[in-house]
Motif scaffolding. Structure first.
Motif, PDB file in Angstrom:
ATOM      1  N   GLU A 100      -3.112  20.092  -0.587  1.00 36.66           N
ATOM      2  CA  GLU A 100      -3.813  19.648   0.617  1.00 36.66           C
ATOM      3  C   GLU A 100      -5.300  19.983   0.547  1.00 36.66           C
ATOM      4  O   GLU A 100      -6.147  19.191   0.990  1.00 36.66           O
ATOM      5  N   ARG A 101      -5.630  21.137  -0.015  1.00 37.54           N
ATOM      6  CA  ARG A 101      -7.039  21.493  -0.154  1.00 37.54           C
ATOM      7  C   ARG A 101      -7.746  20.552  -1.127  1.00 37.54           C
ATOM      8  O   ARG A 101      -8.925  20.222  -0.929  1.00 37.54           O
ATOM      9  N   ASP A 104      -8.471  17.439   0.825  1.00 34.23           N
ATOM     10  CA  ASP A 104      -9.592  17.645   1.741  1.00 34.23           C
ATOM     11  C   ASP A 104     -10.924  17.668   0.995  1.00 34.23           C
ATOM     12  O   ASP A 104     -11.929  17.123   1.478  1.00 34.23           O
ATOM     13  N   LEU A 107     -11.878  14.001  -0.247  1.00 33.55           N
ATOM     14  CA  LEU A 107     -12.016  12.924   0.735  1.00 33.55           C
ATOM     15  C   LEU A 107     -13.470  12.537   1.026  1.00 33.55           C
ATOM     16  O   LEU A 107     -13.778  11.339   1.110  1.00 33.55           O
ATOM     17  N   CYS A 167       0.110  11.376   5.083  1.00 29.20           N
ATOM     18  CA  CYS A 167      -0.725  12.547   4.784  1.00 29.20           C
ATOM     19  C   CYS A 167      -1.455  12.955   6.061  1.00 29.20           C
ATOM     20  O   CYS A 167      -2.636  12.637   6.235  1.00 29.20           O
ATOM     21  N   ARG A 169      -3.293  15.116   7.287  1.00 30.88           N
ATOM     22  CA  ARG A 169      -4.350  16.111   7.241  1.00 30.88           C
ATOM     23  C   ARG A 169      -5.430  15.760   8.259  1.00 30.88           C
ATOM     24  O   ARG A 169      -5.676  14.581   8.530  1.00 30.88           O
ATOM     25  N   GLY A 171      -8.665  15.754   8.095  1.00 25.32           N
ATOM     26  CA  GLY A 171      -9.698  14.887   7.542  1.00 25.32           C
ATOM     27  C   GLY A 171      -9.223  13.458   7.363  1.00 25.32           C
ATOM     28  O   GLY A 171      -9.953  12.501   7.655  1.00 25.32           O
ATOM     29  N   LEU A 200     -16.849  15.707   7.624  1.00 20.54           N
ATOM     30  CA  LEU A 200     -15.838  16.384   6.819  1.00 20.54           C
ATOM     31  C   LEU A 200     -16.456  17.461   5.932  1.00 20.54           C
ATOM     32  O   LEU A 200     -15.850  18.528   5.723  1.00 20.54           O
ATOM     33  N   ARG A 203     -17.042  20.496   8.000  1.00 21.42           N
ATOM     34  CA  ARG A 203     -15.776  21.179   8.265  1.00 21.42           C
ATOM     35  C   ARG A 203     -15.317  21.961   7.041  1.00 21.42           C
ATOM     36  O   ARG A 203     -14.831  23.102   7.159  1.00 21.42           O
ATOM     37  N   LEU A 204     -15.474  21.398   5.846  1.00 22.61           N
ATOM     38  CA  LEU A 204     -15.093  22.101   4.625  1.00 22.61           C
ATOM     39  C   LEU A 204     -15.960  23.345   4.417  1.00 22.61           C
ATOM     40  O   LEU A 204     -15.460  24.394   3.968  1.00 22.61           O
ATOM     41  N   GLN A 207     -14.593  26.038   6.622  1.00 23.56           N
ATOM     42  CA  GLN A 207     -13.346  26.586   6.099  1.00 23.56           C
ATOM     43  C   GLN A 207     -13.593  27.497   4.897  1.00 23.56           C
ATOM     44  O   GLN A 207     -12.962  28.550   4.763  1.00 23.56           O
ATOM     45  N   ARG A 281      -1.414  25.810  10.735  1.00 27.27           N
ATOM     46  CA  ARG A 281      -0.935  24.510  11.172  1.00 27.27           C
ATOM     47  C   ARG A 281       0.105  24.696  12.242  1.00 27.27           C
ATOM     48  O   ARG A 281       0.819  25.658  12.254  1.00 27.27           O
TER      49      ARG A 281
END
Length: 281
Positions: A100-101, A104, A107, A167, A169, A171, A200, A203-204, A207, A281
């Motif tokens: 998933e990372r 992200d 993307l 998916c 996610r 994003g 995005l 946001r990354l 994180q 999550r």
């Protein structure tokens, strides 16, 4: 001597399993053997692993534990079977998080490629198809599914919503919502796609900062959870009265299983507590 041989017979299949999982970067398998159970297929696909090689690897590790039934005390053989048998379930979470990372992180670059295609005069459908060709991994596979769906006559908005369901996610859902809104209002513009990519990326960055701030706590949790396992392994390898008590007496086996269970639960709880808020999550 007998205990040492048993430990080697346990460590070698486990090491082969971990090495294979760490190096499993082959292309995802399209044709899956009918003998592979559905639960294994789901976990392998969620973790971004090719199904057939992962299944053969785990099955080989499970067969490698069989000599323990003869060489080792029943308690050690049972422990080895439990470790190998639970490997797909234990590894599913970290592998899924890693996959998933990667989605992200890739993307924003995909959206940049879509925006470039739109600036060159391509339609959104063609821009997504071009991005699918240039994107590897799970994200590229999902974009290929969108492109094939639109080629089969499915409206682009429905194909994008299907991508969001496969998916979910944050994003991906944001990108799908923005693209579907643009389609309904008269076509996607490169500026709108660039705006989603910039959002995005911010946001990354947030994180990544949260992960870096919690790195020390996660390292401490790993040490606390791993130290009892190391001590237990050293005790078993060294032999002596402590090893015989743990492996050959009912009370010792009960203490061993209870200790390992509590250590595993504690490790899961500490991992939950040290996980950044944005990753929960």
């Amino acid at each position: 001597m007998r205990t040492g041989i048993a430990v080697v017979a346990l460590v070698v299949p486990a090491a082969a399993l971990l090495r294979g999982l760490a190096r499993a970067r082959w292309r995802r398998t399209v044709h899956v053997a009918a003998s592979v159970p559905g639960w294994f297929v789901r976990r392998a696909e969620e973790g971004g692993l090719p199904v057939d090689p992962a299944w053969r690897l785990w099955r080989g590790a499970a067969l490698g534990v069989l000599p323990l039934a003869v060489l080792a005390p029943p308690a050690l053989a049972l422990l080895a079977a439990a470790l190998v048998g639970s490997a797909p379930f234990v590894a599913a979470g970290p592998l899924r998080t890693r996959c998933e990372r990667k989605v992200d992180a890739a993307l924003p670059g995909v959206l940049d490629a879509v925006a470039r295609s739109l600036r060159s005069g391509a339609s959104l459908r063609q821009a997504l198809a071009d991005a699918a060709v240039a994107t590897p991994g799970r994200l590229g596979d999902d974009l290929h599914v969108v492109a094939r769906a639109t080629s089969a006559g499915i409206p682009l908005s429905e194909a994008l919503e299907g991508w969001g369901r496969r998916c979910p996610r944050p994003g991906v859902l944001l990108a799908v919502a923005a693209l579907c809104l643009a389609i309904e209002t008269g076509g996607a513009s490169a500026r709108a796609v660039d705006g989603v990519a910039a959002t995005l990326r911010r946001r990354l960055d947030a994180q990544d900062e949260a992960l870096s701030l919690s790195a020390q706590a996660r390292a401490s949790a790993a040490v606390l959870a791993g130290a009892p396992l190391v001590v237990c392994l050293v005790t078993v390898v060294a032999g002596g009265p402590a090893a015989r008590f743990l492996l050959e007496t009912p009370l010792g086996v009960a203490c061993l299983l209870a200790g390992l269970s509590l250590d595993g639960l504690g490790g899961l709880w500490m991992a939950r507590l040290t996980r950044p808020a944005g990753a929960r999550r």
